[in-house]
Design an enzyme around this catalytic site. Structure first.
Site, short mmCIF file in Angstrom:
data_model
loop_
_atom_site.label_atom_id
_atom_site.label_comp_id
_atom_site.label_asym_id
_atom_site.label_seq_id
_atom_site.Cartn_x
_atom_site.Cartn_y
_atom_site.Cartn_z
CE LYS A 106 -26.62 11.80 7.59
NZ LYS A 106 -27.81 12.46 8.19
N GLY A 167 -35.14 18.95 7.67
CA GLY A 167 -36.26 19.30 8.52
C GLY A 167 -37.33 20.14 7.86
CB ALA A 193 -32.18 16.33 4.35
N GLY A 194 -35.43 16.34 3.86
CA GLY A 194 -36.45 16.98 3.06
C GLY A 194 -37.76 16.23 2.94
CG ASN A 215 -35.03 12.40 13.41
OD1 ASN A 215 -34.17 12.93 14.10
ND2 ASN A 215 -36.09 11.85 14.00
CB THR A 216 -37.90 16.35 10.69
OG1 THR A 216 -36.62 16.73 11.18
CG2 THR A 216 -38.91 17.42 11.06
#
Length: 264
Positions: A106, A167, A193-194, A215-216
């Site tokens: 990635k 994040g 993301a987001g 992830n976050t």
């Protein structure tokens, strides 16, 4: 990696997966929580920040591969923390050495530490170098449909536009541009993301995205393992809703039962 036949597989660089939820391995309190959340998510592809995570380059320290073995999971090395194409290419080559010739990576090349938005010029440069070097490149990018097309033309095997800053947990802030990318791409499109909660993941899938990486949203939840399970269900539900096709939006009410032939 599960190679059993699946009626609706996700195919990336010729590899088949039944899970459309990809998860990160950072930000958890320890490796045991990482393992339990990954299992609850049903993820088959897990991303690893090579510059921040030990997968064997630091002998004697806890090794992520002890809890997420490559025999069970497809390890997706990422170039998090890289700000130039040269840094990203070196990081991918290191990952290839550590993982015995592994080529699926990635790519992310960041523009600055505050926004963590991608540097698209450096991303394009790194993508060209990595594809030429035999890597299968999944690429984190902005939500620009033209840029997504250019990355696909270079030879990237998947494009991964952000839905909001990394994040941030803001959810899907760019439905139109994501839809434009999805409708024109000939490679998998995965939101990266987001995402903040399960409904965000479902929306991404309902738009037609092929998968979601997060992830976050999981690691930062009050109960990461429970949230991982919720995300798994949301991705599945969103995909099924997309395949089923939603009813058209209408300005006025539409009776669910026919009005002809009413008694009396």
């Amino acid at each position: 990696m599960d190679t059993a036949p699946t009626p609706d597989p996700l195919v990336i660089a010729g590899r088949t997966f039944h899970s459309r939820l990809l998860t990160g391995t950072g930000k958890f309190k320890d490796l045991d929580e990482t393992r339990r959340a990954t299992e609850a998510a049903g993820a088959q592809i897990v991303t690893v920040a090579i510059r921040r995570t030990n997968i064997g380059q630091t002998p004697g320290e806890p090794n992520l591969l002890d809890v997420l073995p490559p025999e069970r999971y497809t390890i997706l090395p990422n170039t998090a923390g890289c700000y130039t194409a040269d840094e990203a290419v070196r990081t991918c080559r290191l990952a290839r050495e550590l993982l015995d010739g592994h080529t699926l990576v990635k790519l992310e090349v960041l523009g600055d530490q505050r926004t963590l938005y991608p540097d698209v010029v450096q991303t394009l440069k790194a993508a060209e170098l990595l594809v030429a070097d035999g890597f299968d490149v999944m690429v984190y990018t902005s939500d620009d449909p033209i840029l997504a097309r250019q990355l696909e033309q270079i030879g990237c095997c998947a494009v991964m536009p952000l839905a909001a800053p990394i994040g941030s947990g803001l959810g899907i802030q760019n439905r139109y541009t994501l839809l434009e990318i999805v409708e024109n791409a000939k490679v998998p499109v995965l939101v990266d993301a987001g995402v903040g909660t399960a409904s965000d993941a479902a929306i991404a899938m309902e738009l037609g995205c092929d998968g979601v990486l997060m992830n976050t949203a999981i690691a930062g939840a009050r109960d990461p393992v429970l949230m991982a399970g919720a995300m798994r269900k949301a991705v599945q539900a969103g995909r099924e809703a997309f395949l089923a096709g939603r009813v058209p939006r209408k300005r006025y009410a539409s009776a669910s039962s026919p009005v002809d032939g009413l008694i009396g």
